[in-house]
Design a protein around this motif. Structure first.
Motif, PDB file in Angstrom:
ATOM      1  N   LEU A   1       5.976  -5.699  -5.864  1.00 50.33           N
ATOM      2  CA  LEU A   1       4.680  -5.100  -6.175  1.00 50.33           C
ATOM      3  C   LEU A   1       3.689  -5.179  -5.007  1.00 50.33           C
ATOM      4  N   PRO A   2       3.566  -6.318  -4.308  1.00 50.95           N
ATOM      5  CA  PRO A   2       2.657  -6.335  -3.149  1.00 50.95           C
ATOM      6  C   PRO A   2       3.054  -5.307  -2.092  1.00 50.95           C
ATOM      7  N   ARG A   3       4.326  -5.044  -1.973  1.00 47.28           N
ATOM      8  CA  ARG A   3       4.805  -4.060  -0.994  1.00 47.28           C
ATOM      9  C   ARG A   3       4.335  -2.655  -1.381  1.00 47.28           C
ATOM     10  N   TYR A   4       4.373  -2.355  -2.678  1.00 49.40           N
ATOM     11  CA  TYR A   4       3.915  -1.042  -3.133  1.00 49.40           C
ATOM     12  C   TYR A   4       2.407  -0.898  -2.914  1.00 49.40           C
ATOM     13  N   GLU A   5       1.679  -1.997  -3.115  1.00 44.65           N
ATOM     14  CA  GLU A   5       0.242  -1.951  -2.858  1.00 44.65           C
ATOM     15  C   GLU A   5      -0.039  -1.716  -1.377  1.00 44.65           C
ATOM     16  N   GLN A   6       0.774  -2.326  -0.513  1.00 47.64           N
ATOM     17  CA  GLN A   6       0.580  -2.129   0.920  1.00 47.64           C
ATOM     18  C   GLN A   6       0.879  -0.690   1.304  1.00 47.64           C
ATOM     19  N   LEU A   7       1.885  -0.098   0.669  1.00 48.18           N
ATOM     20  CA  LEU A   7       2.192   1.310   0.915  1.00 48.18           C
ATOM     21  C   LEU A   7       0.964   2.168   0.624  1.00 48.18           C
ATOM     22  N   THR A   8       0.316   1.894  -0.510  1.00 48.17           N
ATOM     23  CA  THR A   8      -0.886   2.643  -0.876  1.00 48.17           C
ATOM     24  C   THR A   8      -1.971   2.472   0.165  1.00 48.17           C
ATOM     25  N   SER A   9      -2.161   1.237   0.631  1.00 48.69           N
ATOM     26  CA  SER A   9      -3.191   0.984   1.640  1.00 48.69           C
ATOM     27  C   SER A   9      -2.915   1.747   2.921  1.00 48.69           C
ATOM     28  N   ILE A  10      -1.648   1.749   3.353  1.00 48.55           N
ATOM     29  CA  ILE A  10      -1.278   2.483   4.568  1.00 48.55           C
ATOM     30  C   ILE A  10      -1.545   3.968   4.396  1.00 48.55           C
ATOM     31  N   ALA A  11      -1.142   4.515   3.252  1.00 47.20           N
ATOM     32  CA  ALA A  11      -1.278   5.956   3.024  1.00 47.20           C
ATOM     33  C   ALA A  11      -2.736   6.386   3.031  1.00 47.20           C
ATOM     34  N   PHE A  12      -3.591   5.625   2.350  1.00 47.89           N
ATOM     35  CA  PHE A  12      -4.991   6.036   2.257  1.00 47.89           C
ATOM     36  C   PHE A  12      -5.779   5.689   3.514  1.00 47.89           C
ATOM     37  N   ALA A  13      -5.229   4.831   4.352  1.00 44.89           N
ATOM     38  CA  ALA A  13      -5.866   4.567   5.642  1.00 44.89           C
ATOM     39  C   ALA A  13      -5.606   5.700   6.633  1.00 44.89           C
ATOM     40  N   HIS A  14      -4.599   6.542   6.331  1.00 46.84           N
ATOM     41  CA  HIS A  14      -4.241   7.661   7.206  1.00 46.84           C
ATOM     42  C   HIS A  14      -4.175   8.931   6.376  1.00 46.84           C
ATOM     43  N   PRO A  15      -5.350   9.471   5.954  1.00 45.33           N
ATOM     44  CA  PRO A  15      -5.355  10.673   5.129  1.00 45.33           C
ATOM     45  C   PRO A  15      -4.920  11.887   5.921  1.00 45.33           C
ATOM     46  N   GLY A  16      -4.597  12.947   5.193  1.00 46.70           N
ATOM     47  CA  GLY A  16      -4.206  14.194   5.842  1.00 46.70           C
ATOM     48  C   GLY A  16      -2.763  14.518   5.582  1.00 46.70           C
ATOM     49  N   PRO A  17      -2.364  15.753   5.899  1.00 42.46           N
ATOM     50  CA  PRO A  17      -0.997  16.176   5.640  1.00 42.46           C
ATOM     51  C   PRO A  17       0.041  15.325   6.353  1.00 42.46           C
ATOM     52  N   ARG A  18      -0.294  14.881   7.570  1.00 43.06           N
ATOM     53  CA  ARG A  18       0.673  14.086   8.331  1.00 43.06           C
ATOM     54  C   ARG A  18      -0.103  13.223   9.327  1.00 43.06           C
ATOM     55  N   SER A  19       0.311  11.992   9.467  1.00 45.28           N
ATOM     56  CA  SER A  19      -0.389  11.092  10.382  1.00 45.28           C
ATOM     57  C   SER A  19       0.441  10.871  11.629  1.00 45.28           C
ATOM     58  N   GLU A  20      -0.227  10.854  12.778  1.00 43.14           N
ATOM     59  CA  GLU A  20       0.469  10.577  14.033  1.00 43.14           C
ATOM     60  C   GLU A  20       0.469   9.082  14.332  1.00 43.14           C
ATOM     61  N   ALA A  21      -0.211   8.302  13.496  1.00 40.47           N
ATOM     62  CA  ALA A  21      -0.300   6.868  13.759  1.00 40.47           C
ATOM     63  C   ALA A  21       1.040   6.202  13.553  1.00 40.47           C
ATOM     64  N   GLY A  22       1.308   5.204  14.370  1.00 35.20           N
ATOM     65  CA  GLY A  22       2.549   4.463  14.206  1.00 35.20           C
ATOM     66  C   GLY A  22       2.377   3.335  13.203  1.00 35.20           C
ATOM     67  N   GLY A  23       3.401   2.492  13.119  1.00 39.01           N
ATOM     68  CA  GLY A  23       3.302   1.331  12.255  1.00 39.01           C
ATOM     69  C   GLY A  23       3.244   1.653  10.790  1.00 39.01           C
ATOM     70  N   THR A  24       3.997   2.655  10.338  1.00 39.02           N
ATOM     71  CA  THR A  24       3.924   3.049   8.943  1.00 39.02           C
ATOM     72  C   THR A  24       5.047   2.470   8.102  1.00 39.02           C
ATOM     73  N   SER A  25       5.860   1.570   8.655  1.00 36.91           N
ATOM     74  CA  SER A  25       6.844   0.904   7.817  1.00 36.91           C
ATOM     75  C   SER A  25       6.131  -0.100   6.927  1.00 36.91           C
ATOM     76  N   VAL A  26       6.694  -0.349   5.747  1.00 36.99           N
ATOM     77  CA  VAL A  26       6.035  -1.198   4.769  1.00 36.99           C
ATOM     78  C   VAL A  26       6.674  -2.571   4.781  1.00 36.99           C
ATOM     79  N   GLY A  27       5.908  -3.583   5.126  1.00 35.30           N
ATOM     80  CA  GLY A  27       6.399  -4.948   5.080  1.00 35.30           C
ATOM     81  C   GLY A  27       5.991  -5.634   3.788  1.00 35.30           C
ATOM     82  N   VAL A  28       6.499  -6.792   3.541  1.00 40.81           N
ATOM     83  CA  VAL A  28       6.173  -7.525   2.331  1.00 40.81           C
ATOM     84  C   VAL A  28       4.830  -8.215   2.524  1.00 40.81           C
ATOM     85  N   ALA A  29       3.892  -7.912   1.645  1.00 43.66           N
ATOM     86  CA  ALA A  29       2.550  -8.491   1.738  1.00 43.66           C
ATOM     87  C   ALA A  29       2.446  -9.716   0.848  1.00 43.66           C
ATOM     88  N   VAL A  30       1.544 -10.600   1.222  1.00 44.43           N
ATOM     89  CA  VAL A  30       1.296 -11.778   0.410  1.00 44.43           C
ATOM     90  C   VAL A  30       0.541 -11.355  -0.840  1.00 44.43           C
TER      91      VAL A  30
END
Length: 268
Positions: free
Chosen positions: A126-155
Motif C-alpha cells: 500500500l505505501p508503494r501505491y501511495e508513492q506511485l500517486t505522489s510521483i504521478a501528480f508531481a509530474h502532471p501532463g500527458p507525458r513527463s520527461e523527468a527521470g526517477g519514475t520507478s516506484v520504491g517501497v515507502a515507509v
C-alpha cells in the motif's frame, strides 16, 4: 447527452455527508468547515442556497489554520455563484475543474500484460501505491520527461494507516494496475450512502509519467466505474482540466457542472 434530473443535488449531498465520520462541522457564515485530522482533510464548502461573503471565507480560513488544516474552499459553481468573488477578495488562488457523471461507460481494453487488482487493507504494498500517486501528480501532463519514475517501497505514514482503515471498512475502494510485477497505475473510489442511496466519487487515478498515453488511466477509471456501479446509483468524478475531462468522456462520462477550488497556492 440528456442526464436525469436531481444529479447535482445528489452530488451536493455526497459532499456534505463525506466528512461526517471524520470531522466536526463548524459553520462559518454560509460555509461549513469540517475540522478533523490533517491526515485526511476536507475543504470548506457552501451550504446549498446560502450566499457566501468575504467575512465567511475569512472565518473559514481562520478555523482551518487554527486546526492545522490546509486552507481550502470548494464549491459547485452553478449552485454557489457568490463564492468565487468572496474567495478572490480574501486573496486565495482560484481554479476550476469539470464535474462529470458516469452515464454510459464503455468497456476499455488495457494494454497486453497489464492486470488489475483490488487492493486489500492488509496489502503490504500500500505505501508503494501511495508513492506511485505522489510521483504521478508531481509530474502532471500527458507525458513527463523527468527521470526517477520507478516506484520504491515507502515507509508507512499516518495517511497509510488511515487508508488501510478506510479500505477495511469499505469507505475506500482501491484498484491497482500491475505490469511485469510492478504497479503502474492506481485509483480509488469513495462510497457514501446518501438518504439510503449509495453515491461514490472516483479520485486519484494516477499513471506513472513514463507510461502515459497507453490507455492505462482510462482503462483503470473504466474498471473502477464498473466496480462502483455494482452498488452505487451515481458515480462521479472531478477531472483535473478539460483535456482530462475529454479522456473520461470517451469512457462514457458526461459533463454535469464545474467545481471551483480556492487555496493558498501562489497566494500572497
Amino acid at each position: 447527452m440528456s442526464l436525469p434530473p436531481g444529479l447535482l443535488e445528489r452530488v451536493e449531498q455526497y459532499f456534505a455527508a463525506a466528512p461526517l465520520p471524520d470531522a466536526r462541522i463548524h459553520p462559518a457564515g454560509g460555509l461549513d468547515v469540517p475540522i478533523g485530522s490533517p491526515t485526511w482533510p476536507y475543504p470548506a464548502r457552501p451550504r446549498p442556497g446560502e450566499p457566501v461573503g468575504v467575512e465567511d471565507v475569512r472565518a473559514a480560513v481562520a478555523l482551518q489554520e487554527a486546526a492545522g488544516l490546509p486552507v481550502a474552499v470548494e464549491w459547485i459553481c452553478e449552485d454557489a455563484p457568490t463564492v468565487e468573488a468572496a474567495v478572490r477578495a480574501v486573496g486565495l488562488t482560484v481554479g476550476s475543474s469539470p464535474l462529470l457523471v458516469a452515464a454510459d461507460p464503455v468497456e476499455l481494453v488495457l494494454p497486453s500484460g497489464v492486470r488489475l487488482y483490488l487492493v486489500g487493507a492488509d496489502d503490504p504494498e500500500l505505501p508503494r501505491y501511495e508513492q506511485l500517486t505522489s510521483i504521478a501528480f508531481a509530474h502532471p501532463g500527458p507525458r513527463s520527461e523527468a527521470g526517477g519514475t520507478s516506484v520504491g517501497v515507502a515507509v508507512g505514514s499516518p495517511r497509510t494507516a488511515v487508508l488501510r482503515e478506510r479500505i477495511a471498512t469499505g469507505r475506500t475502494v482501491m484498484m491497482v494496475a500491475v505490469e511485469d510485477g510492478e504497479p503502474v497505475a492506481v485509483g480509488t473510489h469513495h462510497p457514501v450512502v446518501v438518504d439510503g442511496v449509495e453515491v461514490t466519487e472516483i479520485v486519484g487515478v494516477a499513471t506513472l509519467p513514463r507510461l502515459r498515453g497507453r490507455g492505462l488511466g482510462a482503462g483503470l477509471a473504466s474498471a473502477l466505474t464498473a466496480h462502483a456501479r455494482e452498488t452505487a446509483e451515481l458515480v462521479f468524478l472531478v477531472a483535473g482540466d478539460d483535456d482530462v475531462a475529454r479522456v473520461y468522456e470517451r469512457t462514457g462520462f458526461a459533463r454535469l457542472a464545474t467545481v471551483g477550488v480556492a487555496d493558498l497556492s501562489d497566494a500572497g
